[in-house]
Enzyme design. Structure first.
Site, short mmCIF file in Angstrom:
data_model
loop_
_atom_site.label_atom_id
_atom_site.label_comp_id
_atom_site.label_asym_id
_atom_site.label_seq_id
_atom_site.Cartn_x
_atom_site.Cartn_y
_atom_site.Cartn_z
N GLU A 173 0.84 -1.19 0.00
CA GLU A 173 0.00 0.00 0.00
C GLU A 173 0.88 1.24 0.00
O GLU A 173 1.81 1.38 0.80
CB GLU A 173 -0.95 0.02 1.19
CG GLU A 173 -1.94 1.19 1.10
CD GLU A 173 -3.15 1.05 2.01
OE1 GLU A 173 -3.12 0.24 2.94
OE2 GLU A 173 -4.15 1.78 1.75
N GLU A 215 -13.04 1.76 1.49
CA GLU A 215 -12.47 1.88 2.83
C GLU A 215 -12.93 3.20 3.44
O GLU A 215 -12.81 4.25 2.80
CB GLU A 215 -10.93 1.86 2.77
CG GLU A 215 -10.28 1.91 4.13
CD GLU A 215 -8.77 1.78 4.05
OE1 GLU A 215 -8.23 0.89 4.70
OE2 GLU A 215 -8.14 2.56 3.32
MN MN Z 1 -6.15 2.03 2.39
#
Ligand code: MN
Length: 299
Positions: A147, A241
């Protein structure tokens, strides 16, 4: 149709059977096809049961995590690097045992604001440590998706280009980028261009708003993002998210600085997000079709 997932923290930060079951059912009922869990400890969670529930509901799964300081694989302390590799190995095993293929999140260094800049030595230490984890993950059929997060949450990979350089250094074929629109909105010169530039190395995508609340109510240019995803032929999962003080995870809420209540009705939030992403992707596909079609005179 787009493949759309949801992060379980929209539903609950708990990992009791009841909370996991509720998260599974809500995700399924609202039409999500994948659920993402933060790392679950097999000592606390019945992994076999969870895998069978995922299978029964036809839900795919992804696991995400951020390395803790005591497991930072870019550390100068070999014991810390080794602890980090163990954490990653355990997460890979969890993904495999749940029937998934993707481990995502902050896997190359510690999650959290750092007090100093990363050095070349830190970078090389991390690359070497992660390469070994990637080797083992390959045999488990699991990909590592790094990420790319903003500067306040990591001092290592803040842009997709940095992530691509890191992946090239590992030489691994099962390491990809995990892009997140919330973070990209802070760090990238142009989010759409960054997606196009990284196209063949993207393995996983988080869709989040600039304040991490309801999609479309912040300042992210989602039309440009959906256009870019369609342009690169993205047909894998995008996962919604969102965080609010309504659902608090002791560790993650602090590291991601969740101080405000952006929503309390998570069903309304998730339903809206699913529709928003579906419509956004559909609109982008219609636009791509229009610009690609030359209408010529026929008589
Ligand atoms: Mn994220």
């Amino acid at each position: 149709m787009s493949k759309i997932g949801v992060h379980s923290f929209v539903w609950s930060a708990g990992s009791s059977k009841e909370e996991l079951e509720k998260a599974l059912m809500r995700s399924h009922e609202l039409g999500f096809e994948l659920i993402e869990f933060s790392y679950l400890d097999p000592k606390q969670v019945d992994v076999k049961w969870l895998a069978s529930r995922l299978e029964e509901l036809g839900l795919k799964v992804a696991i995400s995590m951020g390395l803790p300081a005591e497991g930072d694989i870019s550390s100068g302390d070999p014991a810390v690097v080794s602890a980090g590799q163990d954490i990653l190995d355990r997460a890979v095993a969890l993904v495999r045992d749940l029937g998934g293929t993707k481990l995502a999140g902050i896997l190359s260094s510690a999650h959290g604001k750092q007090e100093r800049a990363l050095t070349k030595k830190d970078w090389d230490t991390s690359v070497s440590a992660l390469s070994k984890v990637a080797d083992r993950a390959n045999s488990a059929g699991v990909t590592l998706n790094l990420e790319i997060v903003n500067r306040f949450e990591s001092n290592m990979l803040n842009t997709a280009a940095q992530g691509m350089a890191y992946i090239a250094d590992t030489g691994a074929s099962n390491v990809f980028l995990h892009l997140d629109t919330f973070h990209m909105n802070i760090e990238e010169a142009d989010v759409g261009l960054a997606i196009r530039h990284a196209a063949d190395k993207i393995g996983y995508v988080h869709i989040g708003e600039s304040h991490r609340g309801f999609l479309g109510t912040g300042n992210i240019d989602f039309a440009a993002i959906f256009d870019a995803l369609v342009a690169i032929g993205w047909n894998d999962y995008v996962t919604f998210e969102s965080f609010s003080t309504t659902i608090v995870d002791k560790d993650l809420s602090l590291k991601t600085a969740i101080w405000r209540n952006l929503w309390s009705d998570n069903i309304a939030l998730a339903r809206h997000a699913r529709q928003f992403i579906e419509l956004g992707m559909q609109t982008a596909r219609l636009k791509a079709e229009l610009v690609g079609k030359a209408q010529l005179p026929t008589a």
